[in-house]
Enzyme design. Structure first.
Site, PDB file in Angstrom:
ATOM      1  N   GLY A  73       7.753   0.458  -6.980  1.00 34.62           N
ATOM      2  CA  GLY A  73       8.982   0.048  -7.642  1.00 34.62           C
ATOM      3  C   GLY A  73      10.032   1.142  -7.655  1.00 34.62           C
ATOM      4  O   GLY A  73       9.719   2.336  -7.534  1.00 34.62           O
ATOM      5  N   GLU A 114      16.309 -10.066  -5.159  1.00 29.10           N
ATOM      6  CA  GLU A 114      14.984 -10.035  -4.554  1.00 29.10           C
ATOM      7  C   GLU A 114      14.032 -10.879  -5.403  1.00 29.10           C
ATOM      8  O   GLU A 114      14.048 -10.792  -6.632  1.00 29.10           O
ATOM      9  CB  GLU A 114      14.470  -8.598  -4.454  1.00 29.10           C
ATOM     10  CG  GLU A 114      13.158  -8.466  -3.707  1.00 29.10           C
ATOM     11  CD  GLU A 114      12.704  -7.027  -3.560  1.00 29.10           C
ATOM     12  OE1 GLU A 114      12.020  -6.727  -2.573  1.00 29.10           O
ATOM     13  OE2 GLU A 114      13.032  -6.202  -4.443  1.00 29.10           O
ATOM     14  N   GLY A 146      13.184   1.814  -0.562  1.00 30.79           N
ATOM     15  CA  GLY A 146      14.135   1.189  -1.458  1.00 30.79           C
ATOM     16  C   GLY A 146      13.799  -0.282  -1.570  1.00 30.79           C
ATOM     17  O   GLY A 146      12.994  -0.803  -0.796  1.00 30.79           O
ATOM     18  N   CYS A 197       8.330  -6.827   0.453  1.00 33.39           N
ATOM     19  CA  CYS A 197       9.747  -6.491   0.268  1.00 33.39           C
ATOM     20  C   CYS A 197      10.585  -6.929   1.462  1.00 33.39           C
ATOM     21  O   CYS A 197      11.812  -7.005   1.365  1.00 33.39           O
ATOM     22  CB  CYS A 197       9.911  -4.999   0.035  1.00 33.39           C
ATOM     23  SG  CYS A 197       9.239  -3.959   1.361  1.00 33.39           S
ATOM     24  N   THR A 228       1.394  -4.841  -4.621  1.00 31.03           N
ATOM     25  CA  THR A 228       1.531  -6.034  -3.784  1.00 31.03           C
ATOM     26  C   THR A 228       0.676  -5.966  -2.527  1.00 31.03           C
ATOM     27  O   THR A 228       0.193  -6.992  -2.051  1.00 31.03           O
ATOM     28  CB  THR A 228       3.002  -6.255  -3.396  1.00 31.03           C
ATOM     29  OG1 THR A 228       3.541  -5.034  -2.878  1.00 31.03           O
ATOM     30  CG2 THR A 228       3.822  -6.683  -4.613  1.00 31.03           C
ATOM     31  N   VAL A 279       0.426   3.992  -4.308  1.00 31.40           N
ATOM     32  CA  VAL A 279      -0.114   2.748  -3.783  1.00 31.40           C
ATOM     33  C   VAL A 279       0.474   1.575  -4.571  1.00 31.40           C
ATOM     34  O   VAL A 279       0.327   1.510  -5.792  1.00 31.40           O
ATOM     35  CB  VAL A 279      -1.650   2.723  -3.871  1.00 31.40           C
ATOM     36  CG1 VAL A 279      -2.197   1.387  -3.387  1.00 31.40           C
ATOM     37  CG2 VAL A 279      -2.243   3.873  -3.054  1.00 31.40           C
TER      38      VAL A 279
END
Length: 489
Positions: free
Chosen positions: A200, A340, A218, A251, A119, A116
């Protein structure tokens, strides 16, 4: 006599206990009819909807990441919209392929470990719990320490709802002491059949190297192109909406926008009017020093408001900004704006034409984000096809904000909070992960010249249509033997 309690050993023991309890729960779930599993999932889904706002607030309070209203949106997408998307999908049971003369038997994975992310903790948890219930799998959740309390609260609530609806008591479990060693130990536990790896890069890589089958994601780093043929009003509205959605923590958030030189001035003017703050050289230097100290993302900016970031970075005149824009002079690993950002910070670069935009986007994806997502605003179909087909990404969102479009809001993509990045992103899957990926279909193939196996029609998970009981009893017996032979921890 004083005894020292070893927290690390207790955490490791917890993982073994969770897996030991999950195994019989998985076996019991696998014996359910798909229609019964769907009924349980529907009941849990309603509970998810009822507390979507409650848990959105808890998540923001605990993590400091994102906005409550956007997390409510995510929580509903991960529950109500997810179930609606899959309501006509057969998720297990038996099917007959008349054309290819095959009998197909759906086999659930068994015990699923679900990481989990911090974010979107509740949306990720909702998504993985419901996906497992729909596909008749037991799940053990491994929460991010930053979102530990809200995740435990939600998991225990849904566990009780599922139990009252008829699920095994241990169909839904969660680590309460998710230390790094304990989480890695669970990944390697032979009683775990599959890992849903969201989080991550180091944690996803650990899942892949654990020896347990894993479906992982990814990193994102989304390039967006605004072509000369674009509707600029739409491009600005959607870009700003996507970049401010949950304060840019997803993401799939636009990371940099490449704008055709013929429309750059108009686009920039509209962005400023919509609340974007364009940094000058000195301001950008301050912003990058705060957001990327020593070239690495500062975790303090993740999912934080633009005005807060501006204040911390010492940017004068940006107190009312909703997006902070920095010039992307050179696309390279040394450029912060090419990385990113997971925040309302947006890179910007003017390009000469679509070929120039494609070259710059390719260079940006080489820094990070390969396999994930791109966006484009254009009306010219050839340009759209070239951009989406040429870039090494597995999904391109056209004329819509990528943050929402990628997870199925306003597009035909499947609702998800586990986005596969495929070969380019070193992921085992390129699709939006869903409950259909938690099932293997056993295929019993007959000679194509022979008569098809007897069956009235393919089964429906919603209605439980009658089928040949002899075949059903035989398959149940085979499945029972298979379940008994599964590895124990």
């Amino acid at each position: 006599m004083n005894e020292t309690f070893d927290d690390d050993l207790a955490a490791l023991q917890e993982t073994r206990t969770l897996v030991a309890r999950a195994l019989p729960a998985a076996q019991a779930l696998a014996r359910l009819e798909p229609a019964e599993a769907w009924r349980i999932a529907e009941r849990v889904c309603r509970a998810c909807e009822d507390r979507a706002e409650h848990y959105a607030r808890l998540a923001v309070e605990e993590t400091g990441i994102g906005r409550v209203q956007d997390k409510v949106f995510k929580n509903l997408l991960a529950s109500r919209d997810l179930m609606a998307f899959y309501q006509n999908t057969v998720l297990g049971g038996m099917r007959v392929d008349e054309e290819r003369k095959m009998l197909l038997v759906g086999r659930p994975a068994g015990v699923v470990m679900g990481l989990v992310a911090s974010t979107s903790p509740i949306a990720t948890l909702y998504f993985k719990v419901l996906s497992c219930l729909m596909s008749r799998n037991a799940i053990i959740l491994s929460p991010h320490p930053l979102a530990l309390h809200c995740s435990i609260d939600a998991a225990e609530y849904l566990r009780e709802v599922a139990r009252e609806a008829g699920a095994p008591a241990d169909a839904i479990q969660i680590q309460k002491t998710p230390t790094l060693d304990a989480t890695h130990a669970m990944m390697r536990n032979r009683g775990v059949n599959l890992i849903l790896a969201t989080g991550g890069t180091p944690m996803v890589r650990a899942a892949y190297s654990s020896g347990t089958p894993s479906l992982g994601v990814g990193p994102g780093n989304v390039p967006v192109y605004v072509d000369a043929s674009a509707d600029l009003g739409l491009a600005v509205d959607e870009t700003m909406a996507a970049k401010t959605f949950d304060y840019g923590s997803a993401c799939s958030t636009p990371s940099a926008v490449f704008v055709h030189r013929n429309v750059e001035a108009d686009f920039t003017d509209k962005m400023k009017r919509a609340g974007a703050f364009y940094c000058n050289a000195e301001q950008q230097q301050r912003l990058e020093a705060f957001a990327f100290p020593e070239g690495r993302l500062n975790p303090k900016i993740v999912g934080r408001a633009a005005a807060w970031i501006a204040q911390q970075a010492g940017l004068s005149g940006a107190g009312h900004a909703t997006v902070l824009v920095g010039t992307l002079n050179e696309v390279s690993r040394a450029s912060s704006m090419a990385k990113e950002k997971l925040s309302p910070i947006l890179g910007f670069k003017r390009v000469d034409d679509r070929e120039h935009a494609i070259r710059e986007a390719r260079a940006m994806l080489a820094v990070s984000g390969a396999g994930h997502t791109s966006g484009i605003f254009a009306e010219d179909l050839e340009t759209i096809a070239l951009w989406g087909g040429t870039l090494d990404v597995n999904r391109t969102v056209v004329n819509k904000g990528t943050s929402m479009g990628v997870i199925g809001a306003g597009t035909g993509l499947a609702p998800t909070f586990t986005i596969g990045t495929g070969f380019a992103g070193r992921s085992s899957i390129a699709e939006n992960v869903g409950p259909e990926h938690l099932i293997n279909w056993k295929k019993i193939a007959f000679p194509t010249g022979a008569a098809a196996p007897r069956s009235e029609a393919s089964p429906s998970q919603r209605t439980g249509d009658a089928h040949d009981e002899h075949i059903r009893d035989t398959v149940r017996a085979i499945l029972a033997l298979a379940l008994e032979s599964r590895t124990t921890p």
